[in-house]
Scaffold this motif. Structure first.
Motif, PDB file in Angstrom:
ATOM      1  N   UNK A 186       0.838  -1.203   0.000  1.00  0.00           N
ATOM      2  CA  UNK A 186       0.000   0.000   0.000  1.00  0.00           C
ATOM      3  C   UNK A 186       0.871   1.251   0.000  1.00  0.00           C
ATOM      4  N   UNK A 187       1.956   1.226   0.758  1.00  0.00           N
ATOM      5  CA  UNK A 187       2.864   2.380   0.813  1.00  0.00           C
ATOM      6  C   UNK A 187       3.522   2.630  -0.541  1.00  0.00           C
ATOM      7  N   UNK A 218       2.834   6.034  -3.620  1.00  0.00           N
ATOM      8  CA  UNK A 218       3.831   6.901  -4.258  1.00  0.00           C
ATOM      9  C   UNK A 218       3.531   7.134  -5.734  1.00  0.00           C
ATOM     10  N   UNK A 219       2.465   6.527  -6.252  1.00  0.00           N
ATOM     11  CA  UNK A 219       2.097   6.623  -7.667  1.00  0.00           C
ATOM     12  C   UNK A 219       0.801   7.397  -7.847  1.00  0.00           C
ATOM     13  N   UNK A 271      -0.890  -1.570 -14.352  1.00  0.00           N
ATOM     14  CA  UNK A 271      -1.420  -0.206 -14.438  1.00  0.00           C
ATOM     15  C   UNK A 271      -2.340   0.039 -13.247  1.00  0.00           C
ATOM     16  N   UNK A 272      -2.123   1.149 -12.561  1.00  0.00           N
ATOM     17  CA  UNK A 272      -2.921   1.488 -11.382  1.00  0.00           C
ATOM     18  C   UNK A 272      -4.174   2.249 -11.790  1.00  0.00           C
ATOM     19  N   UNK A 273      -5.295   1.919 -11.161  1.00  0.00           N
ATOM     20  CA  UNK A 273      -6.573   2.575 -11.431  1.00  0.00           C
ATOM     21  C   UNK A 273      -6.786   3.716 -10.442  1.00  0.00           C
ATOM     22  N   UNK A 318      -4.913   2.903  -7.139  1.00  0.00           N
ATOM     23  CA  UNK A 318      -5.425   1.669  -6.545  1.00  0.00           C
ATOM     24  C   UNK A 318      -5.094   0.487  -7.448  1.00  0.00           C
ATOM     25  N   UNK A 319      -4.699  -0.654  -6.842  1.00  0.00           N
ATOM     26  CA  UNK A 319      -4.361  -1.840  -7.617  1.00  0.00           C
ATOM     27  C   UNK A 319      -5.596  -2.690  -7.925  1.00  0.00           C
ATOM     28  N   UNK A 320      -6.573  -2.674  -7.012  1.00  0.00           N
ATOM     29  CA  UNK A 320      -7.813  -3.421  -7.235  1.00  0.00           C
ATOM     30  C   UNK A 320      -7.755  -4.862  -6.780  1.00  0.00           C
TER      31      UNK A 320
END
Length: 349
Positions: free
Chosen positions: A175-176, A180-181, A205-207, A216-218
């Protein structure tokens, strides 16, 4: 009429043959039916670890049962038949397998079984007075939203061990790194994959989180632990997968590691996951497991609170159903039905 039959008869036979072929072919559904109800304690082997304490092991009893659900892909006619069976359920294949193939889902469930046995061993050993060391080794994906971009490169059962070149030991570590993204950016993840067994690096790819606007990774995550057990614990679960026997394993281990008879005079069936803090979680197929417990002659069925109503309805008064949220709650119920109390400490280990 004779000429009409010669024209329509072959056509009708052809249609009938086509229907039979279609009904005989497998369909994209899964049937859930009552499975087995097996005695847990004979499946357990406890041995001394070199240099460790010698365990005081009680003889194995056969009156504590863990129950299963039988699942398989049916033919069309079987799906129709079982849809009318009150002890069975017919579900779309995607509900069971999600984004995984059937083989990937099977491997994932075997991994869940292994994790369940380890959790049960830790909880039981500590309840019996031993100390167990736990070391976090990664963030396991337990669920994944198929609508997120990460679903293109990640699978449930993947363990994330590195992100952007930094070691990941727990979900909080990951999560940390995600924080940062920005949404839309890629994060480099090193993953331990179960099936096929390999370590690979992927770009996910992060949403954008709809509520916070953050990246968020999902996925849902839990820590992958490594245990240092003072006693070697082996539970022969065969090819059965999933985490739902966790509570049964825990109670059986406590019974083997402590003096007395935990269950009392009657056969007791148990279902429910077990967590490291001793809490009991819900399972699937509780109606089918209730039927399996009844067929095995159980007089009491201990289930997670979330599924008590379903089990009670499926039992239809044929056996007693009790609900629990913790392993201590299950021990209390077993004392109430005639089982021996568990000592405060079963070992000096």
């Amino acid at each position: 009429m004779s000429r009409l039959w010669w024209f329509t008869g072959p056509l009708l036979l052809l249609v009938l043959g086509a229907i039979i072929v279609v009904l005989a072919k497998p369909v994209p559904y899964i049937t859930l039916r009552p499975g087995s109800a097996r005695s847990v304690e004979p499946l357990i082997t406890l041995e001394q670890v070199k240099g460790g304490p010698k365990p005081n092991v009680e003889p194995a009893a056969d009156d504590l049962l863990f129950v299963t659900v039988s699942s398989r892909q049916p033919s069309g006619i079987e799906a129709l038949w079982f849809s009318r069976d009150r002890t069975a359920r017919v579900l779309p294949e995607r509900v069971i397998n999600g984004t995984q193939t059937a083989e990937q889902n099977r491997s994932f469930n075997l991994q869940l079984m292994t994790a369940s046995k380890d959790k049960a061993a830790k909880v039981a050993l500590e309840r019996a007075g031993y100390q167990v060391k736990v070391t976090p080794t990664g963030a396991v994906i337990t669920d994944l939203d198929p609508s997120f971009p990460s679903a293109k490169v990640l699978l449930p059962s993947d363990t994330i061990v590195e992100a952007d070149g930094k070691a990941i030991k727990t979900p909080d570590d990951l999560v940390a790194r995600i924080a940062a993204h920005q949404p839309g950016e890629k994060i480099a993840l090193q993953v331990d994959r179960l099936n096929p067994q390999e370590t690979l690096t992927v770009q996910a790819v992060l949403a954008k989180n709809a509520k916070t606007g953050k990246a968020q990774l999902g996925v849902s995550l839990e820590t992958r632990p490594a245990y240092t057990f003072p006693i070697k614990v082996d539970i022969d679960s065969g090819e059965i997968g999933g985490p739902s026997a966790g509570l049964a394993f825990t109670l059986a281990l406590i019974d083997r590691l402590t003096p007395g008879d935990l269950t009392g005079p009657e056969r007791v069936a148990v279902t429910g996951t077990i967590e490291l803090d001793g809490t009991v979680g819900p399972v699937g197929g509780v109606a089918q497991k209730t039927e399996a417990a009844i067929r095995a002659g159980a007089k009491l069925f201990i289930v997670p609170t979330d599924e008590y109503a379903d089990a009670k309805e499926a039992a239809r008064g044929r056996l007693q159903v009790r609900q629990v949220t913790t392993v201590d709650g299950a021990l209390k119920i077993l004392r109430e039905v005639g089982g021996d109390p568990v000592p405060a400490s079963g070992s000096d280990g």
